[in-house]
Design a protein around this motif. Structure first.
Motif, short mmCIF file in Angstrom:
data_model
loop_
_atom_site.label_atom_id
_atom_site.label_comp_id
_atom_site.label_asym_id
_atom_site.label_seq_id
_atom_site.Cartn_x
_atom_site.Cartn_y
_atom_site.Cartn_z
N ASP A 1 -4.56 5.16 13.03
CA ASP A 1 -3.76 4.27 12.20
C ASP A 1 -2.41 4.87 11.78
O ASP A 1 -1.74 4.34 10.90
CB ASP A 1 -4.54 3.84 10.96
N LEU A 2 -1.98 5.96 12.42
CA LEU A 2 -0.69 6.57 12.10
C LEU A 2 0.43 5.62 12.51
O LEU A 2 0.47 5.18 13.66
CB LEU A 2 -0.53 7.91 12.82
N PRO A 3 1.34 5.28 11.60
CA PRO A 3 2.45 4.38 11.96
C PRO A 3 3.32 4.99 13.06
O PRO A 3 3.44 6.22 13.16
CB PRO A 3 3.24 4.25 10.66
N ASP B 1 0.84 -1.20 0.00
CA ASP B 1 0.00 0.00 0.00
C ASP B 1 0.87 1.24 0.00
O ASP B 1 1.90 1.28 0.66
CB ASP B 1 -0.89 0.03 1.24
N ILE B 2 0.46 2.25 -0.73
CA ILE B 2 1.14 3.54 -0.73
C ILE B 2 0.29 4.49 0.08
O ILE B 2 -0.90 4.64 -0.17
CB ILE B 2 1.35 4.07 -2.16
N ARG B 3 0.90 5.09 1.10
CA ARG B 3 0.17 6.01 1.97
C ARG B 3 0.78 7.40 1.86
O ARG B 3 1.97 7.57 2.06
CB ARG B 3 0.25 5.54 3.41
N GLU B 4 -0.05 8.37 1.55
CA GLU B 4 0.40 9.76 1.49
C GLU B 4 0.57 10.30 2.90
O GLU B 4 -0.01 9.79 3.85
CB GLU B 4 -0.61 10.61 0.73
N SER B 5 1.33 11.35 3.02
CA SER B 5 1.53 12.00 4.30
C SER B 5 0.20 12.51 4.84
O SER B 5 -0.61 13.07 4.10
CB SER B 5 2.49 13.18 4.11
N PRO B 6 -0.07 12.33 6.13
CA PRO B 6 -1.31 12.86 6.69
C PRO B 6 -1.32 14.39 6.67
O PRO B 6 -0.27 15.02 6.67
CB PRO B 6 -1.32 12.35 8.13
N TRP C 1 8.28 11.68 6.74
CA TRP C 1 7.32 10.75 6.18
C TRP C 1 7.88 10.13 4.91
O TRP C 1 8.46 10.83 4.09
CB TRP C 1 6.01 11.46 5.86
N LEU D 1 6.79 7.37 1.73
CA LEU D 1 5.72 6.56 1.14
C LEU D 1 6.05 5.10 1.40
O LEU D 1 7.14 4.63 1.12
CB LEU D 1 5.62 6.80 -0.36
N THR D 2 5.08 4.40 2.00
CA THR D 2 5.32 2.99 2.33
C THR D 2 4.29 2.12 1.66
O THR D 2 3.24 2.56 1.29
CB THR D 2 5.25 2.76 3.84
#
Length: 62
Positions: A35-37, A2-7, A59, A61-62
């Protein structure tokens, strides 16, 4: 993967605070998504000409 954008980072209380965890960090109230890593992040003030905004540093992208 999954690719997660910066909050997003904003001043003030979120519109739906029940979806966030309220923490006090260095005397400042911070609402973080549940759900913030758990990774080291820094909130900084970015400036361009007369515009200012809050940004997240660290941050990836993960």
């Amino acid at each position: 993967m999954d690719i997660r954008e910066s909050p997003a980072v904003r001043l003030g209380q979120p519109h739906n605070p029940e979806k966030y965890s309220l923490k006090e960090i260095q005397g400042i109230k911070v609402y973080t998504p549940y759900d913030l890593p758990d990774i080291p992040l820094t909130i900084a003030l970015s400036r361009f000409l007369w515009f200012k905004k809050l940004v997240i540093e660290g941050w990836q992208l993960t």
